[in-house]
Every structure is written in C-alpha cells, then in structure tokens.
Motif scaffolding. Structure first.
Motif, PDB file in Angstrom:
ATOM      1  N   SER A  64      27.033 -34.352   4.371  1.00 62.58           N
ATOM      2  CA  SER A  64      27.159 -35.626   5.089  1.00 62.58           C
ATOM      3  C   SER A  64      27.042 -36.822   4.160  1.00 62.58           C
ATOM      4  O   SER A  64      27.732 -37.837   4.346  1.00 62.58           O
ATOM      5  CB  SER A  64      26.082 -35.719   6.187  1.00 62.58           C
ATOM      6  N   ASP A  65      26.180 -36.727   3.152  1.00 66.06           N
ATOM      7  CA  ASP A  65      26.000 -37.849   2.223  1.00 66.06           C
ATOM      8  C   ASP A  65      27.307 -38.171   1.490  1.00 66.06           C
ATOM      9  O   ASP A  65      27.672 -39.346   1.335  1.00 66.06           O
ATOM     10  CB  ASP A  65      24.897 -37.535   1.206  1.00 66.06           C
ATOM     11  N   SER A  66      28.016 -37.131   1.039  1.00 63.60           N
ATOM     12  CA  SER A  66      29.280 -37.367   0.343  1.00 63.60           C
ATOM     13  C   SER A  66      30.332 -37.923   1.298  1.00 63.60           C
ATOM     14  O   SER A  66      31.138 -38.783   0.920  1.00 63.60           O
ATOM     15  CB  SER A  66      29.790 -36.065  -0.289  1.00 63.60           C
ATOM     16  N   ALA A  67      30.322 -37.440   2.532  1.00 64.46           N
ATOM     17  CA  ALA A  67      31.263 -37.959   3.528  1.00 64.46           C
ATOM     18  C   ALA A  67      31.019 -39.448   3.757  1.00 64.46           C
ATOM     19  O   ALA A  67      31.966 -40.249   3.807  1.00 64.46           O
ATOM     20  CB  ALA A  67      31.127 -37.187   4.836  1.00 64.46           C
ATOM     21  N   ILE A  68      29.753 -39.823   3.871  1.00 63.80           N
ATOM     22  CA  ILE A  68      29.409 -41.244   4.052  1.00 63.80           C
ATOM     23  C   ILE A  68      29.883 -42.050   2.847  1.00 63.80           C
ATOM     24  O   ILE A  68      30.437 -43.148   2.994  1.00 63.80           O
ATOM     25  CB  ILE A  68      27.893 -41.396   4.275  1.00 63.80           C
ATOM     26  N   ASP A  69      29.677 -41.511   1.642  1.00 65.33           N
ATOM     27  CA  ASP A  69      30.117 -42.216   0.434  1.00 65.33           C
ATOM     28  C   ASP A  69      31.628 -42.408   0.426  1.00 65.33           C
ATOM     29  O   ASP A  69      32.133 -43.474   0.028  1.00 65.33           O
ATOM     30  CB  ASP A  69      29.697 -41.426  -0.816  1.00 65.33           C
TER      31      ASP A  69
ATOM     32  N   ALA B  21      43.706 -25.420   3.823  1.00 65.00           N
ATOM     33  CA  ALA B  21      42.354 -24.882   3.663  1.00 65.00           C
ATOM     34  C   ALA B  21      41.436 -25.395   4.769  1.00 65.00           C
ATOM     35  O   ALA B  21      40.607 -24.649   5.306  1.00 65.00           O
ATOM     36  CB  ALA B  21      41.799 -25.268   2.287  1.00 65.00           C
ATOM     37  N   LEU B  22      41.603 -26.658   5.124  1.00 62.61           N
ATOM     38  CA  LEU B  22      40.805 -27.263   6.192  1.00 62.61           C
ATOM     39  C   LEU B  22      41.068 -26.561   7.519  1.00 62.61           C
ATOM     40  O   LEU B  22      40.134 -26.233   8.263  1.00 62.61           O
ATOM     41  CB  LEU B  22      41.156 -28.744   6.295  1.00 62.61           C
ATOM     42  N   ASP B  23      42.347 -26.310   7.805  1.00 64.86           N
ATOM     43  CA  ASP B  23      42.717 -25.631   9.050  1.00 64.86           C
ATOM     44  C   ASP B  23      42.199 -24.201   9.100  1.00 64.86           C
ATOM     45  O   ASP B  23      41.991 -23.640  10.189  1.00 64.86           O
ATOM     46  CB  ASP B  23      44.242 -25.626   9.218  1.00 64.86           C
ATOM     47  N   SER B  24      41.989 -23.612   7.920  1.00 62.31           N
ATOM     48  CA  SER B  24      41.471 -22.238   7.838  1.00 62.31           C
ATOM     49  C   SER B  24      39.952 -22.205   7.733  1.00 62.31           C
ATOM     50  O   SER B  24      39.364 -21.138   7.483  1.00 62.31           O
ATOM     51  CB  SER B  24      42.086 -21.521   6.631  1.00 62.31           C
ATOM     52  N   SER B  25      39.323 -23.381   7.906  1.00 62.62           N
ATOM     53  CA  SER B  25      37.848 -23.521   7.834  1.00 62.62           C
ATOM     54  C   SER B  25      37.287 -23.225   6.447  1.00 62.62           C
ATOM     55  O   SER B  25      36.095 -22.926   6.307  1.00 62.62           O
ATOM     56  CB  SER B  25      37.164 -22.616   8.877  1.00 62.62           C
ATOM     57  N   ASN B  26      38.137 -23.311   5.414  1.00 60.84           N
ATOM     58  CA  ASN B  26      37.667 -23.170   4.030  1.00 60.84           C
ATOM     59  C   ASN B  26      37.355 -24.572   3.503  1.00 60.84           C
ATOM     60  O   ASN B  26      38.102 -25.151   2.712  1.00 60.84           O
ATOM     61  CB  ASN B  26      38.731 -22.485   3.164  1.00 60.84           C
ATOM     62  N   TYR B  27      36.230 -25.098   3.946  1.00 59.32           N
ATOM     63  CA  TYR B  27      35.949 -26.512   3.721  1.00 59.32           C
ATOM     64  C   TYR B  27      35.678 -26.858   2.264  1.00 59.32           C
ATOM     65  O   TYR B  27      36.132 -27.895   1.772  1.00 59.32           O
ATOM     66  CB  TYR B  27      34.776 -26.953   4.603  1.00 59.32           C
ATOM     67  N   ASP B  28      34.953 -25.978   1.560  1.00 63.74           N
ATOM     68  CA  ASP B  28      34.685 -26.270   0.148  1.00 63.74           C
ATOM     69  C   ASP B  28      35.973 -26.244  -0.670  1.00 63.74           C
ATOM     70  O   ASP B  28      36.166 -27.050  -1.584  1.00 63.74           O
ATOM     71  CB  ASP B  28      33.651 -25.295  -0.429  1.00 63.74           C
ATOM     72  N   GLU B  29      36.879 -25.340  -0.320  1.00 64.50           N
ATOM     73  CA  GLU B  29      38.168 -25.270  -0.999  1.00 64.50           C
ATOM     74  C   GLU B  29      39.001 -26.523  -0.691  1.00 64.50           C
ATOM     75  O   GLU B  29      39.656 -27.084  -1.576  1.00 64.50           O
ATOM     76  CB  GLU B  29      38.926 -24.024  -0.540  1.00 64.50           C
ATOM     77  N   ALA B  30      38.936 -26.967   0.558  1.00 61.82           N
ATOM     78  CA  ALA B  30      39.661 -28.179   0.951  1.00 61.82           C
ATOM     79  C   ALA B  30      39.152 -29.385   0.167  1.00 61.82           C
ATOM     80  O   ALA B  30      39.942 -30.205  -0.322  1.00 61.82           O
ATOM     81  CB  ALA B  30      39.501 -28.426   2.449  1.00 61.82           C
ATOM     82  N   VAL B  31      37.836 -29.481   0.026  1.00 55.04           N
ATOM     83  CA  VAL B  31      37.245 -30.584  -0.745  1.00 55.04           C
ATOM     84  C   VAL B  31      37.793 -30.580  -2.165  1.00 55.04           C
ATOM     85  O   VAL B  31      38.161 -31.620  -2.715  1.00 55.04           O
ATOM     86  CB  VAL B  31      35.702 -30.482  -0.759  1.00 55.04           C
ATOM     87  N   SER B  32      37.878 -29.401  -2.771  1.00 51.15           N
ATOM     88  CA  SER B  32      38.373 -29.301  -4.149  1.00 51.15           C
ATOM     89  C   SER B  32      39.813 -29.785  -4.267  1.00 51.15           C
ATOM     90  O   SER B  32      40.168 -30.511  -5.203  1.00 51.15           O
ATOM     91  CB  SER B  32      38.279 -27.849  -4.634  1.00 51.15           C
ATOM     92  N   TYR B  33      40.651 -29.391  -3.326  1.00 54.65           N
ATOM     93  CA  TYR B  33      42.051 -29.828  -3.356  1.00 54.65           C
ATOM     94  C   TYR B  33      42.157 -31.343  -3.208  1.00 54.65           C
ATOM     95  O   TYR B  33      42.899 -32.005  -3.942  1.00 54.65           O
ATOM     96  CB  TYR B  33      42.848 -29.150  -2.241  1.00 54.65           C
ATOM     97  N   PHE B  34      41.425 -31.894  -2.246  1.00 49.95           N
ATOM     98  CA  PHE B  34      41.514 -33.335  -2.012  1.00 49.95           C
ATOM     99  C   PHE B  34      40.959 -34.124  -3.197  1.00 49.95           C
ATOM    100  O   PHE B  34      41.526 -35.156  -3.590  1.00 49.95           O
ATOM    101  CB  PHE B  34      40.769 -33.714  -0.727  1.00 49.95           C
TER     102      PHE B  34
ATOM    103  N   GLN C 189      34.293 -32.882   3.657  1.00 50.23           N
ATOM    104  CA  GLN C 189      32.913 -32.960   3.145  1.00 50.23           C
ATOM    105  C   GLN C 189      31.906 -32.838   4.282  1.00 50.23           C
ATOM    106  O   GLN C 189      30.905 -32.116   4.169  1.00 50.23           O
ATOM    107  CB  GLN C 189      32.715 -34.285   2.400  1.00 50.23           C
ATOM    108  N   TYR C 190      32.182 -33.525   5.372  1.00 50.99           N
ATOM    109  CA  TYR C 190      31.261 -33.460   6.519  1.00 50.99           C
ATOM    110  C   TYR C 190      31.223 -32.047   7.095  1.00 50.99           C
ATOM    111  O   TYR C 190      30.147 -31.498   7.349  1.00 50.99           O
ATOM    112  CB  TYR C 190      31.695 -34.459   7.597  1.00 50.99           C
ATOM    113  N   LEU C 191      32.388 -31.438   7.290  1.00 52.09           N
ATOM    114  CA  LEU C 191      32.441 -30.089   7.851  1.00 52.09           C
ATOM    115  C   LEU C 191      31.829 -29.064   6.905  1.00 52.09           C
ATOM    116  O   LEU C 191      31.344 -28.021   7.354  1.00 52.09           O
ATOM    117  CB  LEU C 191      33.892 -29.716   8.167  1.00 52.09           C
ATOM    118  N   ASP C 192      31.834 -29.384   5.616  1.00 56.98           N
ATOM    119  CA  ASP C 192      31.218 -28.494   4.628  1.00 56.98           C
ATOM    120  C   ASP C 192      29.707 -28.683   4.548  1.00 56.98           C
ATOM    121  O   ASP C 192      29.038 -28.041   3.744  1.00 56.98           O
ATOM    122  CB  ASP C 192      31.862 -28.738   3.255  1.00 56.98           C
TER     123      ASP C 192
END
Length: 270
Positions: free
Chosen positions: A98-103, A53-66, A92-95
């Motif tokens: 940034s706050d969640s990525a920092i966390d 999902a990350l490679d396909s730029s589906n960032y919110d979907e990638a976040v859900s999987y991880f 999270q950052y690409l989506d």
C-alpha cells in the motif's frame, strides 16, 4: 571580375554549409523520432504484459513489467506513461504494498494536482489502510476537481458505506442532493442512486422517472435508470409494479443475468 568570382564561391560555400546543417538537423530529428517510437513501442509491449499478469493475479510480476516500462521515463509523463502509472499503483496495492501504491498516486498528483482520479484512488488506499482523515481529504479533492460530481460522490459514498462509515457517506450524499444538477439522464440517474442510498425511495423514483422521460435512442444510462426505477419500487414493497417493469425491461435486455436473477426473486413475491 575576380571579386565577383570570389563572391560566387563564397555564396556557394555558404549555401553548401546551410544545406549540410539542414540535413544534419533532419537526421537528428529523425533519429530522435526513431528512438521515441522504439521507446513508446517498448512501453506499450511492457504495459500489455503487465496487464496480462495483473489479470492473472500475478501482481508482483505485473509490478515488474510496469516499472520496467517506466524505467526510461524522464520529465513530464506522456499519456501512455500516466496510464501505466495507474496500472502500477493498482498492481502495487493488490500485491500488498500500500505504501508504494500511495507513493505512485502521489507522483501522479505531483504531476497534475487536479487529477481527480488519482485523488480518488489514493483515497481508496488510505481508506482501506484505515487512514480515515487522509482518505476524506483525498475524496474532497476528487469531488472538487472532477467533471462528474454526482458520479464521483456516489462512488465515494458507496466505498464509505462498505467500510462502515455510513454517517460520513450520508454527508456526501446530502451535500450532492442539495446541489444543482444537470437535467440529463446521467445526472438524474446518480441523483436517484444517491437518494436510494439514503433510503429515500420516493425521491429516487422521481429522479429515475424524470431521467427516463429524457432518454434518447441508445442512451447509455437507459438500463441503469430502468433498473433503478425497478429497485426503488421493490424497496417500497410494491413487488407487483417492480415485476411489471422488470418484465418490460427483460424484453429489451434479455441477456442481463443480474436482471434475470432479480426477476426470479420478484416472481416469488407476487
């Protein structure tokens, strides 16, 4: 006679009880291993789906999987879970979160307060969200804890330059160049690269050529050192020398598209 019989029966009961306990322990261990294997397999599957999902730029979907992969995480992170955490923070950052990525990076640092990669990447998020002071603190920690000081310093300097903080980048580079370095191809490449970033091309050439003199068969830094040498000559305005070296380079690396483009440019300068 009856006393001996009693003892034998008692010993048999004790042995039977011990066997039963051992069997139960083995069954419990086997069950826990089975659960752990299933958990690990599930994490690996979700990790792979998240990466796709990350490679396909589906960032919110990638976040859900991880996040789903980490849902059953308890206690210390396994290496797999740590890897998933890094992917999660990036997603999270690409989506745009940034706050969640920092966390997430902070959680990794809380688990290992000498994790140079987590400091560097959190520093990058801080830098890109214009929290300059926090970024520099993280970059300092990344350099302090890394085993690859020169490589880390050059990466940080590159990012600072890109963000418009050339003066701060120069401080990092000058600090690196004033420090001791290992006499190997990797260290000499990065010392040359740092000198090039400071536009000190004579010094860069010296490092690159020293590194080239130490190259061994199939050295992973061979192409970097050779291209660094070519680039330094080019920036000095010696296009003929750069073209000569590029011609030799392309005989060994004929499929390097970047070098092919650069060679076309050099041809136009001689």
């Amino acid at each position: 006679m009856s006393r001996n019989l009693y003892r034998r029966r008692r010993n048999r009961r004790i042995r039977s009880l011990l066997v039963l306990i051992i069997v139960l322990v083995i069954l419990v261990i086997a069950f826990l291993c089975f659960i752990n294997i299933r958990k690990t397999h599930n994490e690996e599957e979700l990790r792979q789906q998240g990466i796709e999902a990350l490679d396909s730029s589906n960032y919110d979907e990638a976040v859900s999987y991880f996040e789903e992969a980490l849902a059953t995480q308890t206690g210390d992170y396994s290496r797999l879970e740590e890897d998933i955490m890094f992917y999660l923070a990036n997603a999270q950052y690409l989506d745009g979160d940034s706050d969640s990525a920092i966390d997430t990076y902070t959680n990794l640092i809380d688990a290992d307060d000498e994790d140079d990669k987590a400091y560097y990447l959190r520093g990058m998020v801080y830098l890109n969200t214009e929290d300059y002071s926090a970024a520099l603190d993280d970059f300092d920690n990344a350099i302090a804890y890394t085993d690859e000081n020169a490589k880390m310093t050059c990466a940080i300097a590159d990012e600072l330059c890109s963000a418009g903080y050339e003066d701060e980048a120069d401080k990092y580079l000058n600090s690196l160049l004033s420090s001791k370095y290992d006499n190997n191809s990797e260290s000499l490449y990065y010392m040359g690269y740092a000198s090039s970033l400071l536009e000190e091309y004579d010094k860069a050439l010296s490092y690159y050529e020293e590194g080239i003199s130490l190259l061994e068969d199939e050295d992973e830094y061979e192409d970097d050192l050779l291209k660094g040498q070519i680039s330094a000559y080019e920036y000095q305005g010696d296009f003929e020398k750069a073209y000569e070296l590029m011609t030799t380079y392309l005989k060994k690396y004929p499929n390097d598209e970047e070098a092919i483009r650069e060679n076309t440019f050099l041809e136009s300068r001689i």
